[in-house]
Design an enzyme around this catalytic site. Structure first.
Site, mmCIF file in Angstrom:
data_model
loop_
_atom_site.group_PDB
_atom_site.id
_atom_site.type_symbol
_atom_site.label_atom_id
_atom_site.label_comp_id
_atom_site.label_asym_id
_atom_site.label_seq_id
_atom_site.Cartn_x
_atom_site.Cartn_y
_atom_site.Cartn_z
ATOM 1 N N HIS A 40 1.821 7.812 37.482
ATOM 2 C CA HIS A 40 2.617 7.985 36.114
ATOM 3 C C HIS A 40 2.165 9.029 35.168
ATOM 4 C CE1 HIS A 40 5.204 6.053 32.724
ATOM 5 N NE2 HIS A 40 6.074 6.772 33.504
ATOM 6 N N ASP A 69 7.475 14.645 33.536
ATOM 7 C CA ASP A 69 8.637 14.761 32.810
ATOM 8 C C ASP A 69 8.972 16.376 32.359
ATOM 9 O OD1 ASP A 69 8.947 11.522 32.334
ATOM 10 O OD2 ASP A 69 7.132 11.895 31.684
ATOM 11 N N HIS A 82 6.967 13.837 27.657
ATOM 12 C CA HIS A 82 7.892 12.571 28.109
ATOM 13 C C HIS A 82 8.920 12.553 26.842
ATOM 14 C CE1 HIS A 82 8.832 8.490 27.718
ATOM 15 N NE2 HIS A 82 9.244 8.408 28.928
#
Length: 276
Positions: A40, A69, A82
């Site tokens: 992540h 992201d 992000h």
């Protein structure tokens, strides 16, 4: 009894409509991705900040996929970051899309990290590990789709694309149908927190807009333990699933054992997946 009999066709029609609305793609193009782990925002922690080159290099060295992201700077550069604003990581209250790329790359993230451009990340990873690219919902969604897709067209590595916004996935379905696309979803409170309103929260959290884009996989919030949507997608449609954000080994093993794509954080998986 007669009244119940007369209502049965209407109930069946409503049920059929509901299934039509929430159904994912029939293509099964994401089947080969089942069980693929993704770090992540890269393998961050221990002084390495999220969504930085250092975090991505650590993931490559560990041989695990990378979730990241992508959004646009004010001057249209695709950057990897992000949050909507720079406050949490850079101490700057402005939105990312209010700052030009030249200034963004000069900002310090944590002790030594910086915001990378998406094309920089693609060049650095260079197909060493799979990528899971989240297109962030914002004020120029079509332009972001166009920009990110153009960059991915020149990338030779394996990747998936996902978004919380079903309209962005619909754009991909129409303009880049070969890209495997995933719908991010969470329980209703997630959408209330971003001011979607009660109706919007219900619609988005129940995947009732799946008919617009027919996603190839569903990425669900693993922390919403009582959330029924992933179970429906798993049991009824046998849809490929990704689980975010997995923060412990036990949850990781359960998700991987079900053939889901664990999007993990805070540890490096080192055990075999649990079956079942």
């Amino acid at each position: 009894m007669l009244r119940i009999w007369m209502l049965a066709p209407a109930a069946a029609s409503l049920a059929g409509l509901a299934l039509f609305m929430i159904a994912p793609s029939r293509s099964r193009r994401a089947e080969d991705w089942r069980g693929t782990p993704f770090a992540h925002r890269g393998l961050h922690g221990g002084g390495v900040e999220e969504n930085t080159m250092e975090a991505f290099e650590r993931a490559c060295e560990a041989g695990v996929g990378i979730e990241l992201d992508v959004q646009l700077s004010r001057d249209g550069k695709a950057v990897v970051f992000h949050d909507e604003t720079l406050m949490r990581l850079a101490g700057d209250p402005r939105r990312v899309d209010q700052v030009d790329w030249a200034e963004l790359q000069s900002l310090k993230i944590g002790q030594s990290g910086r915001i990378p451009a998406f094309d920089e990340v693609l060049a650095r990873v260079n197909g060493r590990v799979p990528l899971l690219v989240e297109l962030k919902n914002g004020r120029r969604n079509r332009r972001l789709c166009e920009t990110a897709t153009a960059l991915l067209r020149g990338y030779r590595g394996a990747y998936l694309v996902e978004s919380f916004n079903p309209l962005m996935l619909r754009w991909l379905k129409k303009n880049a149908p070969d890209i495997v696309r995933g719908q991010l979803v969470g329980a209703a409170p997630l959408y209330l927190a971003v001011h979607a309103g009660r109706v919007g929260a219900f619609v988005l959290s129940k995947l009732t807009l799946n008919f617009l884009a027919r996603p190839d996989f569903i990425a669900y919030d693993v922390s919403a333990s009582r959330y029924a949507v992933p179970r429906v997608q798993r049991k009824l449609f046998h849809a490929p699933l990704a689980a975010w954000t997995v923060r412990d080994e036990e949850t990781y093993r359960k998700c991987a054992g079900r053939g889901e794509m664990p999007i993990f954080e805070g540890f490096i998986p080192d055990s075999e997946p649990a079956q079942g």
